[in-house]
Write a protein that holds these residues in place. Structure first.
Motif, PDB file in Angstrom:
ATOM      1  N   GLU A 130       1.864 -16.207   6.160  1.00 61.19           N
ATOM      2  CA  GLU A 130       2.498 -14.958   6.556  1.00 61.19           C
ATOM      3  C   GLU A 130       2.775 -14.107   5.316  1.00 61.19           C
ATOM      4  O   GLU A 130       2.817 -14.618   4.194  1.00 61.19           O
ATOM      5  CB  GLU A 130       3.810 -15.247   7.291  1.00 61.19           C
ATOM      6  CG  GLU A 130       3.645 -16.049   8.577  1.00 61.19           C
ATOM      7  CD  GLU A 130       2.872 -15.288   9.624  1.00 61.19           C
ATOM      8  OE1 GLU A 130       3.035 -14.047   9.686  1.00 61.19           O
ATOM      9  OE2 GLU A 130       2.094 -15.913  10.364  1.00 61.19           O
ATOM     10  N   ILE A 131       2.994 -12.813   5.510  1.00 60.36           N
ATOM     11  CA  ILE A 131       3.285 -11.908   4.402  1.00 60.36           C
ATOM     12  C   ILE A 131       4.614 -11.214   4.649  1.00 60.36           C
ATOM     13  O   ILE A 131       4.853 -10.673   5.732  1.00 60.36           O
ATOM     14  CB  ILE A 131       2.179 -10.843   4.238  1.00 60.36           C
ATOM     15  CG1 ILE A 131       0.875 -11.495   3.804  1.00 60.36           C
ATOM     16  CG2 ILE A 131       2.595  -9.778   3.220  1.00 60.36           C
ATOM     17  CD1 ILE A 131      -0.299 -10.544   3.756  1.00 60.36           C
ATOM     18  N   GLU A 132       5.490 -11.259   3.659  1.00 61.05           N
ATOM     19  CA  GLU A 132       6.713 -10.457   3.667  1.00 61.05           C
ATOM     20  C   GLU A 132       6.515  -9.320   2.667  1.00 61.05           C
ATOM     21  O   GLU A 132       6.542  -9.521   1.460  1.00 61.05           O
ATOM     22  CB  GLU A 132       7.935 -11.282   3.274  1.00 61.05           C
ATOM     23  CG  GLU A 132       9.214 -10.453   3.298  1.00 61.05           C
ATOM     24  CD  GLU A 132      10.432 -11.207   2.789  1.00 61.05           C
ATOM     25  OE1 GLU A 132      11.483 -10.555   2.582  1.00 61.05           O
ATOM     26  OE2 GLU A 132      10.343 -12.438   2.591  1.00 61.05           O
ATOM     27  N   ASP A 133       6.280  -8.137   3.177  1.00 66.65           N
ATOM     28  CA  ASP A 133       6.049  -6.955   2.356  1.00 66.65           C
ATOM     29  C   ASP A 133       7.413  -6.390   1.960  1.00 66.65           C
ATOM     30  O   ASP A 133       8.175  -5.936   2.802  1.00 66.65           O
ATOM     31  CB  ASP A 133       5.246  -5.935   3.162  1.00 66.65           C
ATOM     32  CG  ASP A 133       4.870  -4.716   2.351  1.00 66.65           C
ATOM     33  OD1 ASP A 133       5.093  -4.719   1.132  1.00 66.65           O
ATOM     34  OD2 ASP A 133       4.362  -3.738   2.937  1.00 66.65           O
ATOM     35  N   ASN A 134       7.723  -6.429   0.665  1.00 61.43           N
ATOM     36  CA  ASN A 134       9.068  -6.071   0.202  1.00 61.43           C
ATOM     37  C   ASN A 134       8.979  -4.985  -0.867  1.00 61.43           C
ATOM     38  O   ASN A 134       9.054  -5.265  -2.066  1.00 61.43           O
ATOM     39  CB  ASN A 134       9.766  -7.322  -0.358  1.00 61.43           C
ATOM     40  CG  ASN A 134      11.215  -7.051  -0.699  1.00 61.43           C
ATOM     41  OD1 ASN A 134      11.756  -5.978  -0.427  1.00 61.43           O
ATOM     42  ND2 ASN A 134      11.870  -8.034  -1.303  1.00 61.43           N
ATOM     43  N   PRO A 135       8.795  -3.720  -0.468  1.00 60.60           N
ATOM     44  CA  PRO A 135       8.641  -2.653  -1.457  1.00 60.60           C
ATOM     45  C   PRO A 135       9.935  -2.348  -2.197  1.00 60.60           C
ATOM     46  O   PRO A 135      11.028  -2.475  -1.648  1.00 60.60           O
ATOM     47  CB  PRO A 135       8.191  -1.455  -0.616  1.00 60.60           C
ATOM     48  CG  PRO A 135       8.718  -1.733   0.753  1.00 60.60           C
ATOM     49  CD  PRO A 135       8.688  -3.227   0.918  1.00 60.60           C
ATOM     50  N   ALA A 136       9.781  -1.952  -3.462  1.00 56.02           N
ATOM     51  CA  ALA A 136      10.917  -1.528  -4.290  1.00 56.02           C
ATOM     52  C   ALA A 136      10.489  -0.277  -5.043  1.00 56.02           C
ATOM     53  O   ALA A 136      10.251  -0.310  -6.253  1.00 56.02           O
ATOM     54  CB  ALA A 136      11.343  -2.632  -5.245  1.00 56.02           C
ATOM     55  N   GLU A 144       5.351 -18.338   3.418  1.00 61.41           N
ATOM     56  CA  GLU A 144       5.370 -16.882   3.532  1.00 61.41           C
ATOM     57  C   GLU A 144       5.272 -16.279   2.140  1.00 61.41           C
ATOM     58  O   GLU A 144       6.056 -16.618   1.249  1.00 61.41           O
ATOM     59  CB  GLU A 144       6.663 -16.428   4.209  1.00 61.41           C
ATOM     60  CG  GLU A 144       6.733 -14.933   4.461  1.00 61.41           C
ATOM     61  CD  GLU A 144       7.964 -14.551   5.263  1.00 61.41           C
ATOM     62  OE1 GLU A 144       7.814 -14.147   6.428  1.00 61.41           O
ATOM     63  OE2 GLU A 144       9.075 -14.662   4.711  1.00 61.41           O
ATOM     64  N   LEU A 145       4.301 -15.416   1.959  1.00 66.82           N
ATOM     65  CA  LEU A 145       4.087 -14.752   0.673  1.00 66.82           C
ATOM     66  C   LEU A 145       4.961 -13.504   0.621  1.00 66.82           C
ATOM     67  O   LEU A 145       4.707 -12.524   1.330  1.00 66.82           O
ATOM     68  CB  LEU A 145       2.620 -14.367   0.507  1.00 66.82           C
ATOM     69  CG  LEU A 145       2.284 -13.665  -0.810  1.00 66.82           C
ATOM     70  CD1 LEU A 145       2.034 -14.705  -1.899  1.00 66.82           C
ATOM     71  CD2 LEU A 145       1.063 -12.759  -0.650  1.00 66.82           C
ATOM     72  N   ALA A 189       0.629 -20.410  -1.056  1.00 65.53           N
ATOM     73  CA  ALA A 189       0.301 -19.051  -0.616  1.00 65.53           C
ATOM     74  C   ALA A 189       0.117 -18.132  -1.824  1.00 65.53           C
ATOM     75  O   ALA A 189      -0.758 -17.257  -1.834  1.00 65.53           O
ATOM     76  CB  ALA A 189       1.398 -18.516   0.300  1.00 65.53           C
ATOM     77  N   THR A 190       0.938 -18.332  -2.857  1.00 65.92           N
ATOM     78  CA  THR A 190       0.843 -17.501  -4.061  1.00 65.92           C
ATOM     79  C   THR A 190      -0.418 -17.825  -4.847  1.00 65.92           C
ATOM     80  O   THR A 190      -1.114 -16.921  -5.339  1.00 65.92           O
ATOM     81  CB  THR A 190       2.088 -17.695  -4.949  1.00 65.92           C
ATOM     82  OG1 THR A 190       3.260 -17.458  -4.166  1.00 65.92           O
ATOM     83  CG2 THR A 190       2.063 -16.729  -6.121  1.00 65.92           C
ATOM     84  N   PRO A 228      13.013 -15.991  -7.483  1.00 68.37           N
ATOM     85  CA  PRO A 228      11.994 -14.936  -7.562  1.00 68.37           C
ATOM     86  C   PRO A 228      11.241 -14.795  -6.249  1.00 68.37           C
ATOM     87  O   PRO A 228      11.253 -15.708  -5.405  1.00 68.37           O
ATOM     88  CB  PRO A 228      11.063 -15.448  -8.656  1.00 68.37           C
ATOM     89  CG  PRO A 228      11.120 -16.934  -8.491  1.00 68.37           C
ATOM     90  CD  PRO A 228      12.564 -17.229  -8.144  1.00 68.37           C
ATOM     91  N   PRO A 229      10.570 -13.665  -6.053  1.00 66.20           N
ATOM     92  CA  PRO A 229       9.628 -13.565  -4.939  1.00 66.20           C
ATOM     93  C   PRO A 229       8.386 -14.391  -5.236  1.00 66.20           C
ATOM     94  O   PRO A 229       8.219 -14.909  -6.347  1.00 66.20           O
ATOM     95  CB  PRO A 229       9.307 -12.068  -4.910  1.00 66.20           C
ATOM     96  CG  PRO A 229       9.436 -11.654  -6.340  1.00 66.20           C
ATOM     97  CD  PRO A 229      10.574 -12.464  -6.891  1.00 66.20           C
ATOM     98  N   SER A 230       7.504 -14.466  -4.278  1.00 60.82           N
ATOM     99  CA  SER A 230       6.255 -15.195  -4.495  1.00 60.82           C
ATOM    100  C   SER A 230       5.439 -14.550  -5.610  1.00 60.82           C
ATOM    101  O   SER A 230       4.886 -15.230  -6.481  1.00 60.82           O
ATOM    102  CB  SER A 230       5.427 -15.210  -3.208  1.00 60.82           C
ATOM    103  OG  SER A 230       6.162 -15.711  -2.127  1.00 60.82           O
ATOM    104  N   THR A 231       5.362 -13.221  -5.569  1.00 58.98           N
ATOM    105  CA  THR A 231       4.620 -12.485  -6.589  1.00 58.98           C
ATOM    106  C   THR A 231       5.172 -11.075  -6.654  1.00 58.98           C
ATOM    107  O   THR A 231       5.866 -10.622  -5.730  1.00 58.98           O
ATOM    108  CB  THR A 231       3.109 -12.456  -6.270  1.00 58.98           C
ATOM    109  OG1 THR A 231       2.396 -11.897  -7.385  1.00 58.98           O
ATOM    110  CG2 THR A 231       2.800 -11.653  -5.018  1.00 58.98           C
ATOM    111  N   PHE A 232       4.885 -10.383  -7.745  1.00 60.85           N
ATOM    112  CA  PHE A 232       5.309  -8.992  -7.858  1.00 60.85           C
ATOM    113  C   PHE A 232       4.321  -8.222  -8.717  1.00 60.85           C
ATOM    114  O   PHE A 232       3.608  -8.779  -9.543  1.00 60.85           O
ATOM    115  CB  PHE A 232       6.739  -8.867  -8.409  1.00 60.85           C
ATOM    116  CG  PHE A 232       6.985  -9.474  -9.758  1.00 60.85           C
ATOM    117  CD1 PHE A 232       6.830  -8.731 -10.923  1.00 60.85           C
ATOM    118  CD2 PHE A 232       7.416 -10.798  -9.871  1.00 60.85           C
ATOM    119  CE1 PHE A 232       7.084  -9.288 -12.174  1.00 60.85           C
ATOM    120  CE2 PHE A 232       7.671 -11.364 -11.119  1.00 60.85           C
ATOM    121  CZ  PHE A 232       7.496 -10.606 -12.277  1.00 60.85           C
ATOM    122  N   GLN A 233       4.296  -6.927  -8.478  1.00 60.71           N
ATOM    123  CA  GLN A 233       3.423  -6.008  -9.209  1.00 60.71           C
ATOM    124  C   GLN A 233       4.014  -5.737 -10.582  1.00 60.71           C
ATOM    125  O   GLN A 233       5.212  -5.496 -10.724  1.00 60.71           O
ATOM    126  CB  GLN A 233       3.321  -4.706  -8.419  1.00 60.71           C
ATOM    127  CG  GLN A 233       2.575  -3.585  -9.103  1.00 60.71           C
ATOM    128  CD  GLN A 233       2.796  -2.264  -8.388  1.00 60.71           C
ATOM    129  OE1 GLN A 233       3.488  -2.206  -7.373  1.00 60.71           O
ATOM    130  NE2 GLN A 233       2.220  -1.189  -8.913  1.00 60.71           N
TER     131      GLN A 233
END
Length: 444
Positions: free
Chosen positions: A90-96, A59-60, A350-351, A117-122
């Motif tokens: 799958e995608i876990e959309d985790n806005p901050a 899950e990303l 996935a990342t 950490p999450p898979s990726t972040f902006q």
């Protein structure tokens, strides 16, 4: 570099991550990370290096601050394309959201320290990456970019994605900061010949002419310091050149006192022509004065054009236009977003696939028209972009120099950028170029 070699590096980095996390924690305690403000069909996954389904069940988790309007639409378009290419992930959309990026920074900082950490972040590329690279918290991702992408990214963008040599992020979009927008009817009524504005000094004279004609010269917000900081950045570049601006970013402020003062003095002169409520409105509220015809000019990144395009009966080329800040016609001041691959990654395949997909034409063609930005790749077709963004794409391709922005997180290391921004908060109160010059030199 093959997958086996990359995974070996990951295992090595996992072994050293604790030391990096300690260093990162020290940075967090002593120098709280600050964002510096604001704010085609590629062959992704066609080789074994990017997984393309090998990581069944992964899950990303993606952390970002895009939660409304065109930004949210842009992210959804990007994620839809990713899932079409990689349906097994799958995608876990985790806005901050919140704090112009400060909320996401705090959340990521804590999770990196905890080695969760999450898979990726902006994140903004450039110096905003440095606290993470210094802590060994990001993996190199250059080998994950689609092969053709390396030739399609210009040097300035690649440099920002690799602050210490290795490419550690994949830029997904570019905004241009050195724009001046204007209401065509207003400048014509005021008798301003835009084509004759050749220098920053001429630009401030044009503000005065608009004011004399009964209009606001420059629609501006001073409520938050980033607005004046970004204005000073582009005025400085227009007066003294991109190379001199880069010298400032490199820490040579002590050798540039005269240049710093000159640009600060011109910005201080220009505030006479701001809207009276500049200290109490947000940038988009100030920008609305251009749409209503109360103001002649507005300086901002190209996100400001989204306000014009959403307005009724306000057409590009007829009712509104733009120019580069005088003296920066061949410069593209970059405000970018990118994604990274943290070490101790919870979903490595996935990342890897996501990083690869973000580098493709397809991803950037889906994302940027909604975002109101241009793609970092110079080979993305222009058909899906509105005329204004097509013109920005042409300006980008023709630019001789690309520089990063202090006010939007890429130009200076976050702790230093925060100090500069604090100084501009004082400047927008006292408008004293002497004191501000002295303090900026002292900061470096």
């Amino acid at each position: 570099m093959g997958k086996e070699k990359r995974l070996s590096r990951r295992r090595y980095l996992q072994g050293t991550a604790a030391a990096g996390a300690v260093a990162f924690a020290g940075c967090a305690e002593d120098e709280e990370i600050d964002d510096g403000n604001g704010d085609g069909n590629g062959d992704a996954g066609t080789d074994d290096d990017t997984g393309n389904g090998d990581g069944d069940g992964e899950e990303l988790e993606i952390v970002h601050w895009w939660t409304a309007g065109g930004e949210e639409q842009a992210l959804n378009a990007l994620l839809d394309g990713y899932q079409e290419e990689y349906p097994d992930y799958e995608i876990e959309d985790n806005p901050a959201p919140g704090g112009a990026g400060a909320a996401i920074d705090a959340a990521i900082q804590t999770r990196v320290i905890d080695e969760d950490p999450p898979s990726t972040f902006q994140i903004w590329p450039g110096e905003a990456l440095r606290p993470y690279t210094d802590a060994g918290a990001l993996e190199p991702v250059g080998d994950l970019w689609e092969d053709d992408a390396h030739d399609a990214y210009v040097e300035g963008v690649v440099d920002a994605a690799s602050p210490e040599g290795d490419i550690v992020s994949v830029p997904i979009n570019i905004h241009r900061l050195n724009n001046v927008f204007y209401n065509v009817e207003v400048v014509e009524d005021a008798g301003i010949d835009v084509d004759a504005i050749d220098s920053p000094e001429d630009l401030v004279d044009a503000f005065a002419t608009a004011e004399d004609a009964g209009y606001v010269g420059l629609a501006q917000q001073t409520q938050e310091p980033w607005g004046i900081l970004q204005f000073w950045e582009v005025i400085f570049t227009g007066q003294h050149g991109a190379d001199t601006y880069q010298e400032f970013l490199d820490g040579n402020a002590a050798d540039l006192e005269e240049e710093i003062y000159e640009s600060l003095a011109l910005v201080a002169d220009s505030q006479e022509y701001f809207n009276e409520d500049a200290g109490t409105v947000a940038w988009d509220e100030a920008n609305a004065d251009v749409i209503t015809g109360d103001a002649a000019f507005h300086h901002n990144g190209d996100w400001a054009a989204g306000e014009y395009q959403a307005a009724d009966d306000f057409e590009y080329g007829e009712d509104w236009e733009y120019m580069a800040v005088p003296g920066t016609e061949d410069v593209y001041t970059l405000v970018m977003d990118s994604f990274v691959m943290p070490t101790n990654n919870p979903s490595p395949e996935a990342t890897e696939a996501f990083i690869n997909y973000c580098s493709t034409i397809d991803a950037q063609e889906r994302f940027n028209p909604h975002k109101g930005s241009i793609p970092p790749r110079t080979d993305v077709p222009t058909d899906e972009f509105p005329p204004f963004l097509q013109d920005q794409m042409a300006d980008f391709e023709a630019s001789e120099t690309q520089v990063t922005s202090i006010s939007h997180g890429s130009g200076l290391e976050p702790a230093l950028a925060s100090e500069v921004e604090e100084e501009f908060a004082v400047f927008t109160d006292n408008w004293d170029p002497d004191e501000t010059t002295e303090n900026l030199v002292a900061i470096f």
